[in-house]
Structure formats: structure tokens, C-alpha cells
Scaffold this active site. Structure first.
Site, PDB file in Angstrom:
ATOM      1  N   HIS A   1       0.821  -1.215   0.000  1.00 47.77           N
ATOM      2  CA  HIS A   1       0.000   0.000   0.000  1.00 47.77           C
ATOM      3  C   HIS A   1       0.852   1.260   0.000  1.00 47.77           C
ATOM      4  CE1 HIS A   1       0.643   0.840   4.335  1.00 47.77           C
ATOM      5  NE2 HIS A   1       0.474  -0.467   4.534  1.00 47.77           N
TER       6      HIS A   1
ATOM      7  N   CYS B   1       3.256  -4.985   6.586  1.00 45.43           N
ATOM      8  CA  CYS B   1       2.840  -4.546   5.250  1.00 45.43           C
ATOM      9  C   CYS B   1       4.030  -3.967   4.489  1.00 45.43           C
ATOM     10  CB  CYS B   1       1.733  -3.504   5.341  1.00 45.43           C
ATOM     11  SG  CYS B   1       0.136  -4.196   5.827  1.00 45.43           S
TER      12      CYS B   1
END
Length: 195
Positions: free
Chosen positions: A155, A171
Site C-alpha cells: 500500500h 505490510c
């Protein structure tokens, strides 16, 4: 010019002449992207973490994403033994994740709903609507193993100064303009290998 300075200049030029890095044009963005990206903090980009077209160092099939957590690079493999290399921030040692997954969902300016484990560690984190202040940034690619959500994502970020560091809860964070570029290139079920 001093001899040592001249030697350094010549050595640097020779080293750069051997580089096979080529910049990649900026991706197409929407009017909303333009407006919201202008509201996200920016930072001085370290050149090595820029977006470059390079010779593929991975040996993986075209269309595959490979994340090198040690070097802090994400590669998107292209045809003709080329790849696009992006700088990333990765999970810190306690939260790092490796494995093979696939992109099962894509979202533009996604909402962020932190998982229960993260809320337990940091009670101050809370649901955040998609937009310039959202930690997921401009795009999110949701990683699944089979049909199970890993809870890990590739992301964007609202902390671009952390690209190149091991700071996330697992992440893979990218500069917003880079995650838009990758998002535009990949499709659902794209294979992702995190090493």
C-alpha cells in the site's frame, strides 16, 4: 581542481556509465488523486529508492511481484528480462512476513481498519476513512494465501520519509505515486513473493 577530486569525479562518472537504471514515467492519475496527493506529506527521496526500469535480478516469470525485504525493494517483473524496481518500507524484525501470496483485491484510497492484534499493541489506532491522512495511502493491494486474507497489504503511505526502513507491522509500504504506478500495472491474482 585537486588530483584526488578529479580522480573521484572520473571514478563516479565511470561507475554511473555502467548503470542500467532508467527512470519510469509518472503514472496517469485522476483529478481526485491530484487533489489528495497534494495534501499528503512529501519527503526528499533517496535516489536509490526511486522507480527505475532495470535488468530483472529475480529470474521470476513476467507479471510477478517480488519483495526483497533485506534490500527494501519491490520488483515487478516485465517481459524481455526487465523489471521495475521500487523502494519500499517493510515490516520491522518483530512483525516481518515472508511467503507467497496473490493479489485478491485492489482498492483506491482505501479505508483502514486496523486488525485486532494491532489495536491491542497500540490502542490509539482506529478506523480511518480513505483519504490523504489515511496510513494506507493512495492504493492498496490485498494479499491472500489461497482464499485466506493474510492481513498484509502492499500500500501507499502518509509517511514517505520511512521508505527504505523496516518500520511497518508487516505490510509493504510504497510512495503513493509508486503504488499508483504498480496498481495500474497489476491485475487480480498477480503472484507476490515476499523474501
Amino acid at each position: 581542481m585537486r588530483l584526488s577530486s578529479l580522480f573521484f569525479l572520473v571514478a563516479t562518472m565511470a561507475a554511473l556509465a555502467g548503470c542500467t537504471y532508467k527512470g519510469v514515467p509518472e503514472p496517469q492519475v485522476s483529478a481526485r488523486d491530484t487533489e489528495w496527493l497534494a495534501q499528503v506529506p512529501t519527503s526528499q527521496e533517496e535516489p536509490r529508492y526511486g522507480r527505475y526500469l532495470i535488468e530483472d535480478p529475480t529470474g521470476e516469470a513476467p507479471g510477478t511481484i517480488i519483495v526483497d525485504t533485506k534490500q527494501r525493494f519491490l520488483y515487478y517483473v516485465l517481459d524481455n528480462k526487465k523489471a521495475i524496481r521500487y523502494g519500499v518500507a517493510v515490516g520491522d524484525e518483530a512483525y516481518g512476513w515472508t511467503g507467497t501470496s496473490r493479489i485478491a483485491r485492489k482498492a483506491e484510497w482505501p479505508d483502514w481498519n486496523p486488525p485486532a492484534e494491532m489495536k491491542a499493541r497500540w490502542p490509539h489506532v482506529q478506523f480511518t476513512k480513505g483519504g490523504p491522512g489515511n496510513p494506507l495511502g493512495a492504493r492498496a493491494l490485498y494479499l491472500y494465501e489461497g482464499n485466506r486474507d493474510t492481513l498484509y497489504r502492499i500500500h501507499g503511505t502518509n509517511e514517505p520519509e520511512k521508505i527504505g526502513l523496516a518500520v511497518s507491522s508487516g505490510c509493504i509500504r510504497m510512495r503513493n505515486i509508486d503504488v499508483i504506478d504498480l496498481y495500474n500495472r497489476v491485475s487480480l491474482n498477480t503472484k507476490v513473493i515476499v523474501r
